[in-house]
Write an enzyme that holds these catalytic residues in place. Structure first.
Site, PDB file in Angstrom:
ATOM      1  N   ARG A   1      -7.159 -41.732 -80.544  1.00 37.84           N
ATOM      2  CA  ARG A   1      -6.977 -42.503 -79.320  1.00 37.84           C
ATOM      3  C   ARG A   1      -6.974 -41.625 -78.064  1.00 37.84           C
ATOM      4  O   ARG A   1      -7.638 -41.938 -77.077  1.00 37.84           O
ATOM      5  CB  ARG A   1      -5.659 -43.282 -79.424  1.00 37.84           C
TER       6      ARG A   1
ATOM      7  N   TYR B   1      -9.115 -41.869 -74.524  1.00 41.00           N
ATOM      8  CA  TYR B   1      -8.484 -41.997 -73.207  1.00 41.00           C
ATOM      9  C   TYR B   1      -8.970 -40.899 -72.258  1.00 41.00           C
ATOM     10  O   TYR B   1      -9.212 -41.141 -71.081  1.00 41.00           O
ATOM     11  CB  TYR B   1      -6.955 -41.911 -73.346  1.00 41.00           C
TER      12      TYR B   1
ATOM     13  N   TYR C   1      -5.098 -54.526 -67.340  1.00 38.12           N
ATOM     14  CA  TYR C   1      -4.319 -55.764 -67.487  1.00 38.12           C
ATOM     15  C   TYR C   1      -2.827 -55.421 -67.543  1.00 38.12           C
ATOM     16  O   TYR C   1      -2.449 -54.318 -67.926  1.00 38.12           O
ATOM     17  CB  TYR C   1      -4.771 -56.564 -68.723  1.00 38.12           C
TER      18      TYR C   1
ATOM     19  N   HIS D   1       0.816 -54.346 -66.199  1.00 44.94           N
ATOM     20  CA  HIS D   1       1.222 -53.317 -65.233  1.00 44.94           C
ATOM     21  C   HIS D   1       0.495 -52.032 -65.641  1.00 44.94           C
ATOM     22  O   HIS D   1       0.597 -51.624 -66.804  1.00 44.94           O
ATOM     23  CB  HIS D   1       2.742 -53.136 -65.317  1.00 44.94           C
TER      24      HIS D   1
ATOM     25  N   ALA E   1       3.502 -57.550 -69.646  1.00 42.60           N
ATOM     26  CA  ALA E   1       3.868 -58.466 -70.729  1.00 42.60           C
ATOM     27  C   ALA E   1       5.385 -58.646 -70.764  1.00 42.60           C
ATOM     28  O   ALA E   1       5.888 -59.733 -71.053  1.00 42.60           O
ATOM     29  CB  ALA E   1       3.360 -57.914 -72.058  1.00 42.60           C
TER      30      ALA E   1
ATOM     31  N   THR F   1       4.398 -58.505 -79.265  1.00 40.73           N
ATOM     32  CA  THR F   1       5.582 -57.712 -78.922  1.00 40.73           C
ATOM     33  C   THR F   1       6.759 -58.307 -79.696  1.00 40.73           C
ATOM     34  O   THR F   1       6.889 -59.528 -79.773  1.00 40.73           O
ATOM     35  CB  THR F   1       5.851 -57.772 -77.398  1.00 40.73           C
TER      36      THR F   1
HETATM   37  N1  SAM Z   1       0.184 -52.266 -69.662  1.00 41.56           N
HETATM   38  C1  SAM Z   1       0.416 -53.425 -70.495  1.00 41.56           C
HETATM   39  C2  SAM Z   1       1.423 -54.348 -69.819  1.00 41.56           C
HETATM   40  O1  SAM Z   1       1.830 -54.052 -68.695  1.00 41.56           O
HETATM   41  O2  SAM Z   1       1.779 -55.382 -70.383  1.00 41.56           O
HETATM   42  C3  SAM Z   1       0.847 -52.999 -71.894  1.00 41.56           C
HETATM   43  C4  SAM Z   1      -0.170 -52.192 -72.630  1.00 41.56           C
HETATM   44  S1  SAM Z   1       0.338 -51.609 -74.210  1.00 41.56           S
HETATM   45  C5  SAM Z   1      -0.914 -50.439 -74.554  1.00 41.56           C
HETATM   46  C6  SAM Z   1      -0.086 -52.849 -75.357  1.00 41.56           C
HETATM   47  C7  SAM Z   1       1.142 -53.577 -75.865  1.00 41.56           C
HETATM   48  O3  SAM Z   1       1.637 -54.419 -74.835  1.00 41.56           O
HETATM   49  C8  SAM Z   1       0.901 -54.508 -77.040  1.00 41.56           C
HETATM   50  O4  SAM Z   1       0.916 -53.854 -78.284  1.00 41.56           O
HETATM   51  C9  SAM Z   1       2.044 -55.489 -76.904  1.00 41.56           C
HETATM   52  O5  SAM Z   1       3.269 -54.955 -77.387  1.00 41.56           O
HETATM   53  C10 SAM Z   1       2.144 -55.612 -75.378  1.00 41.56           C
HETATM   54  N2  SAM Z   1       1.302 -56.721 -74.901  1.00 41.56           N
HETATM   55  C11 SAM Z   1       0.081 -56.662 -74.373  1.00 41.56           C
HETATM   56  N3  SAM Z   1      -0.375 -57.885 -74.080  1.00 41.56           N
HETATM   57  C12 SAM Z   1       0.603 -58.742 -74.433  1.00 41.56           C
HETATM   58  C13 SAM Z   1       0.749 -60.157 -74.391  1.00 41.56           C
HETATM   59  N4  SAM Z   1      -0.217 -60.943 -73.926  1.00 41.56           N
HETATM   60  N5  SAM Z   1       1.893 -60.691 -74.848  1.00 41.56           N
HETATM   61  C14 SAM Z   1       2.887 -59.927 -75.351  1.00 41.56           C
HETATM   62  N6  SAM Z   1       2.806 -58.598 -75.413  1.00 41.56           N
HETATM   63  C15 SAM Z   1       1.678 -58.004 -74.970  1.00 41.56           C
END
Ligand code: SAM
Length: 260
Positions: free
Chosen positions: A64, A68, A90, A92, A122, A233
């Site tokens: 990964r 990146y 997407y 924050h 999220a 999550t």
């Molecule tokens: N930057 C992103 C944010 O601000 O939500 C998070 C990115 S992180 C790499 C990816 C993780 O965020 C997922 O494994 C999950 O835990 C959470 N996530 C992303 N999209 C989600 C959603 N639609 N609903 C719930 N959790 C989410």
């Protein structure tokens, strides 16, 4: 001369982006982005015709972090070419995400103007959809695998949020698929502190207006029997009441009765 801004686009398509982030996207010379679906990619292309998805940089052959680094290089090439560059991510951009932070760091270290704009993550959607306030008990949030592999202190009187639960226990950093036996081991690990019948919630915020939030409440023991995806999550509510620290109360001259 070149510049760089990381912006967040929120979770729900179109409506959760800040006014200033949208304006940065519209006025950029080029926009790179990681969106959750093709609808959001299309939306980005409408906001700026020079939109480039970073999705093709993900490769099964590379770990990964190498993917990146390739993304940051692509961004930096355009900054060095003197362009006004925006990275749109997407949620924050600064929450559980390496590329948006690293691109700002690199641009600044090379003397370019760069900063990050916050977005709706999220976790923000989670508080709204589940009706929980992290201030009520306090809240611990970990990336699931880091939680498992490092000696984090667990406080079962707090809300516990585990990000990337589908990949809990994965050390390869190459996969995007949940592994049932790793999830079973995660249940076993969590059962050191939580009873197996403790109710936990698999949460997924909707990306599209046609979808609704997934708020699946299950017993901890059933976590390996439900489907988990890259957007799941895990929310673990407190398993015991907050405990008063009588020493601290003494120190501050406060009695238990005075605590509302
Ligand atoms: N930057 C992103 C944010 O601000 O939500 C998070 C990115 S992180 C790499 C990816 C993780 O965020 C997922 O494994 C999950 O835990 C959470 N996530 C992303 N999209 C989600 C959603 N639609 N609903 C719930 N959790 C989410």
């Amino acid at each position: 001369s070149g510049s760089y801004i990381s912006v967040g686009t929120g979770i729900a398509l179109g409506g959760q982006i800040s006014v200033i982030s949208k304006s940065y996207i519209e006025n950029a010379d080029i926009v790179f982005g990681i969106m959750p679906n093709s609808e959001c990619d299309e939306w980005m292309s409408i906001l700026n015709k020079n939109y480039v998805s970073l999705q093709p940089f993900y490769s099964e052959e590379k770990i990964r972090i190498e993917c990146y680094q390739d993304m940051v290089s692509a961004i930096m090439d355009e900054v060095r070419a003197g362009k006004k560059v925006v990275g749109a991510f997407y949620g924050h951009p600064g929450v559980f995400a390496w590329v948006p932070h690293e691109a700002v760091r690199q641009a600044l270290s090379e003397g370019y103007s760069a900063h990050m704009e916050p977005g709706i993550s999220a976790e923000d959607c989670l508080y709204a959809d589940l009706g929980v306030d992290p201030g009520n008990t306090g809240c611990l949030a970990y990336e699931a695998t880091q939680f498992l592999f490092y000696k984090h202190a667990v406080d079962t009187s707090c809300l516990l949020i585990l990000w990337q639960i589908a990949l809990a226990g994965d050390h390869t950093l190459k996969t995007f698929e949940p592994n049932k036996s790793n999830i079973e081991l995660t249940i076993k690990y969590l059962s050191q502190w939580y009873p197996l019948d403790h109710k936990v919630v698999v949460y997924e915020a909707p990306f599209l207006p046609t979808e609704s939030a997934r708020k699946e409440e299950i017993a901890l023991r059933d976590l390996s029997n439900v489907s988990l995806s890259m957007i799941s999550t895990l929310v673990i509510p407190p398993a015991k009441d907050l405990e008063i620290d009588t020493e601290a109360l003494k120190l501050f001259g406060v009695s238990e009765q005075q605590l509302a």
